[in-house]
Write a protein that holds these residues in place. Structure first.
Motif, PDB file in Angstrom:
ATOM      1  N   TYR A   1      52.075  88.115  85.762  1.00  0.00           N
ATOM      2  CA  TYR A   1      51.983  87.026  86.392  1.00  0.00           C
ATOM      3  C   TYR A   1      54.114  86.591  85.941  1.00  0.00           C
ATOM      4  CZ  TYR A   1      52.997  86.602  81.424  1.00  0.00           C
ATOM      5  OH  TYR A   1      53.124  87.110  80.408  1.00  0.00           O
ATOM      6  N   GLU A   2      55.015  85.564  87.091  1.00  0.00           N
ATOM      7  CA  GLU A   2      55.464  85.591  86.472  1.00  0.00           C
ATOM      8  C   GLU A   2      55.676  83.416  86.617  1.00  0.00           C
ATOM      9  OE1 GLU A   2      59.368  86.251  89.683  1.00  0.00           O
ATOM     10  OE2 GLU A   2      57.666  87.590  90.487  1.00  0.00           O
ATOM     11  N   VAL A   3      56.509  83.830  85.768  1.00  0.00           N
ATOM     12  CA  VAL A   3      56.305  81.627  85.189  1.00  0.00           C
ATOM     13  C   VAL A   3      58.228  81.163  85.395  1.00  0.00           C
ATOM     14  CG1 VAL A   3      56.143  79.934  82.875  1.00  0.00           C
ATOM     15  CG2 VAL A   3      54.440  81.571  83.216  1.00  0.00           C
ATOM     16  N   ASP A   4      58.256  79.678  85.994  1.00  0.00           N
ATOM     17  CA  ASP A   4      59.446  79.777  86.544  1.00  0.00           C
ATOM     18  C   ASP A   4      59.122  78.085  85.455  1.00  0.00           C
ATOM     19  OD1 ASP A   4      60.841  81.580  87.641  1.00  0.00           O
ATOM     20  OD2 ASP A   4      59.507  80.733  89.611  1.00  0.00           O
ATOM     21  N   LEU A   5      59.830  77.833  84.448  1.00  0.00           N
ATOM     22  CA  LEU A   5      59.911  76.565  83.593  1.00  0.00           C
ATOM     23  C   LEU A   5      61.338  75.710  83.547  1.00  0.00           C
ATOM     24  CD1 LEU A   5      58.483  77.483  80.126  1.00  0.00           C
ATOM     25  CD2 LEU A   5      57.639  75.956  81.986  1.00  0.00           C
ATOM     26  N   GLY A   6      61.229  74.679  84.047  1.00  0.00           N
ATOM     27  CA  GLY A   6      62.446  73.322  83.841  1.00  0.00           C
ATOM     28  C   GLY A   6      62.282  72.066  82.930  1.00  0.00           C
ATOM     29  N   LEU A   7      62.723  72.627  81.611  1.00  0.00           N
ATOM     30  CA  LEU A   7      62.940  71.559  80.663  1.00  0.00           C
ATOM     31  C   LEU A   7      64.148  70.283  80.978  1.00  0.00           C
ATOM     32  CD1 LEU A   7      61.505  70.605  78.111  1.00  0.00           C
ATOM     33  CD2 LEU A   7      63.255  72.420  77.046  1.00  0.00           C
ATOM     34  N   THR A   8      64.055  69.347  81.769  1.00  0.00           N
ATOM     35  CA  THR A   8      64.382  68.754  81.240  1.00  0.00           C
ATOM     36  C   THR A   8      64.572  67.811  80.317  1.00  0.00           C
ATOM     37  OG1 THR A   8      63.705  68.419  83.613  1.00  0.00           O
ATOM     38  CG2 THR A   8      65.232  65.641  83.077  1.00  0.00           C
ATOM     39  N   ILE A   9      66.304  67.404  80.068  1.00  0.00           N
ATOM     40  CA  ILE A   9      66.348  66.542  78.729  1.00  0.00           C
ATOM     41  C   ILE A   9      67.308  66.049  78.610  1.00  0.00           C
ATOM     42  CG2 ILE A   9      67.523  67.158  76.173  1.00  0.00           C
ATOM     43  CD1 ILE A   9      65.940  70.214  76.598  1.00  0.00           C
ATOM     44  N   ASP A  10      67.421  64.943  78.389  1.00  0.00           N
ATOM     45  CA  ASP A  10      68.782  63.011  78.341  1.00  0.00           C
ATOM     46  C   ASP A  10      69.221  63.437  77.008  1.00  0.00           C
ATOM     47  OD1 ASP A  10      69.018  61.369  78.491  1.00  0.00           O
ATOM     48  OD2 ASP A  10      68.214  59.514  78.223  1.00  0.00           O
ATOM     49  N   LEU A  11      70.549  63.459  77.774  1.00  0.00           N
ATOM     50  CA  LEU A  11      71.835  64.358  76.774  1.00  0.00           C
ATOM     51  C   LEU A  11      72.563  62.629  76.848  1.00  0.00           C
ATOM     52  CD1 LEU A  11      72.431  68.033  77.900  1.00  0.00           C
ATOM     53  CD2 LEU A  11      71.354  66.813  75.289  1.00  0.00           C
ATOM     54  N   PRO A  12      73.029  62.093  75.692  1.00  0.00           N
ATOM     55  CA  PRO A  12      73.970  61.488  75.656  1.00  0.00           C
ATOM     56  C   PRO A  12      75.366  61.630  76.682  1.00  0.00           C
ATOM     57  CG  PRO A  12      73.220  62.116  73.464  1.00  0.00           C
ATOM     58  CD  PRO A  12      72.986  62.730  74.366  1.00  0.00           C
ATOM     59  N   ILE A  13      75.802  60.166  77.165  1.00  0.00           N
ATOM     60  CA  ILE A  13      76.575  60.875  77.796  1.00  0.00           C
ATOM     61  C   ILE A  13      76.409  61.099  79.605  1.00  0.00           C
ATOM     62  CG2 ILE A  13      79.308  61.174  78.291  1.00  0.00           C
ATOM     63  CD1 ILE A  13      79.455  60.955  75.191  1.00  0.00           C
ATOM     64  N   ILE A  14      76.114  62.379  79.033  1.00  0.00           N
ATOM     65  CA  ILE A  14      75.597  63.412  80.652  1.00  0.00           C
ATOM     66  C   ILE A  14      75.353  62.924  81.222  1.00  0.00           C
ATOM     67  CG2 ILE A  14      74.834  65.285  80.901  1.00  0.00           C
ATOM     68  CD1 ILE A  14      76.241  66.921  78.653  1.00  0.00           C
ATOM     69  N   GLY A  15      73.526  62.695  80.312  1.00  0.00           N
ATOM     70  CA  GLY A  15      72.732  62.419  81.263  1.00  0.00           C
ATOM     71  C   GLY A  15      71.261  63.439  81.407  1.00  0.00           C
ATOM     72  N   ASN A  16      70.543  63.398  82.350  1.00  0.00           N
ATOM     73  CA  ASN A  16      69.346  64.209  82.249  1.00  0.00           C
ATOM     74  C   ASN A  16      70.035  65.516  82.966  1.00  0.00           C
ATOM     75  OD1 ASN A  16      68.092  62.223  82.693  1.00  0.00           O
ATOM     76  ND2 ASN A  16      66.644  62.172  83.844  1.00  0.00           N
ATOM     77  N   PHE A  17      69.391  66.582  82.398  1.00  0.00           N
ATOM     78  CA  PHE A  17      69.739  67.833  81.989  1.00  0.00           C
ATOM     79  C   PHE A  17      69.201  69.014  82.139  1.00  0.00           C
ATOM     80  CE2 PHE A  17      71.492  71.885  79.475  1.00  0.00           C
ATOM     81  CZ  PHE A  17      72.256  72.516  80.582  1.00  0.00           C
ATOM     82  N   THR A  18      68.642  70.038  82.643  1.00  0.00           N
ATOM     83  CA  THR A  18      67.327  70.840  82.944  1.00  0.00           C
ATOM     84  C   THR A  18      67.934  72.052  83.068  1.00  0.00           C
ATOM     85  OG1 THR A  18      66.615  69.500  85.271  1.00  0.00           O
ATOM     86  CG2 THR A  18      66.309  71.853  84.485  1.00  0.00           C
ATOM     87  N   ILE A  19      67.080  72.736  81.988  1.00  0.00           N
ATOM     88  CA  ILE A  19      67.308  74.014  81.388  1.00  0.00           C
ATOM     89  C   ILE A  19      66.221  75.490  81.775  1.00  0.00           C
ATOM     90  CG2 ILE A  19      68.033  75.465  79.477  1.00  0.00           C
ATOM     91  CD1 ILE A  19      67.322  73.466  78.078  1.00  0.00           C
TER      92      ILE A  19
END
Length: 191
Positions: free
Chosen positions: A156-174
């Protein structure tokens, strides 16, 4: 009657200088004047972009890693994979998670993709383990029989995108990626 005097400010003299320079250039070479004005504005915008990019680059951001991927359940309706994601929050306050998106691949083919909208938040100054369940129906597992029959495991291969709401910057995806194999139990393992 008295004469009214105009009050000169630094801005009005600067405006007058730029306007007179632009008019002088525009009379001589109209296209060159507008091109020079555009270039000077573009240079100013580029400097502002670089300044903001440098300041944002120094802002601490949350870090994440995939700890483990395992089969959580195997039932009549399918198999549920469970990805455990460790997220470290460098801030003293909790951060909301906007979305977790995932793609599960096996034998080079996408077998499942989806997302978890608004899974909650994680506390400040801690490392939190998030569980991301991914349910694979049996109809898709049947397509993987060739891979299973070859070596009695599921690659298997797993690709994840964790989208976080950072202050000032906005949405940030890891973005996260991991791959491995899940070894299926044999009769020898059960007895």
């Amino acid at each position: 009657m008295g004469r009214v005097q105009a009050i000169k400010s630094p801005l009005s003299s600067c405006h007058f200088f730029l306007r007179s320079k632009y008019l002088r250039l525009s009379r001589d070479q109209p296209h060159r004047a507008s091109a020079q004005l555009s270039l000077s504005m573009a240079g100013l915008i580029d400097k502002a972009k670089n300044f903001v990019a440098e300041k944002i680059a120094d802002v601490p951001k949350p870090e994440a890693s995939v700890q483990d991927v395992d089969v959580k359940a195997f039932g009549l309706d399918g198999m549920t994979y469970n990805a455990k994601v460790g997220v470290k929050n460098p801030y003293s306050h909790s951060l909301p998670i906007c979305e977790i998106s995932y793609t599960l691949k096996s034998a080079g083919r996408v077998i499942l993709s989806g997302n978890m909208p608004d899974p909650g938040s994680f506390p400040g100054k801690e490392t939190t383990i998030l569980e991301v369940p991914m349910k694979v129906p049996h109809s898709i597992i049947v397509n993987l029989v060739r891979d299973i029959a070859a070596d009695w495991d599921i690659d298997y291969e797993v690709d994840l995108g964790l989208t976080i709401d950072l202050p000032i910057i906005g949405n940030f995806t890891i973005p996260l990626h991991t791959k491995g194999e899940y070894r299926l139990p044999t009769l020898k393992d059960m007895f």
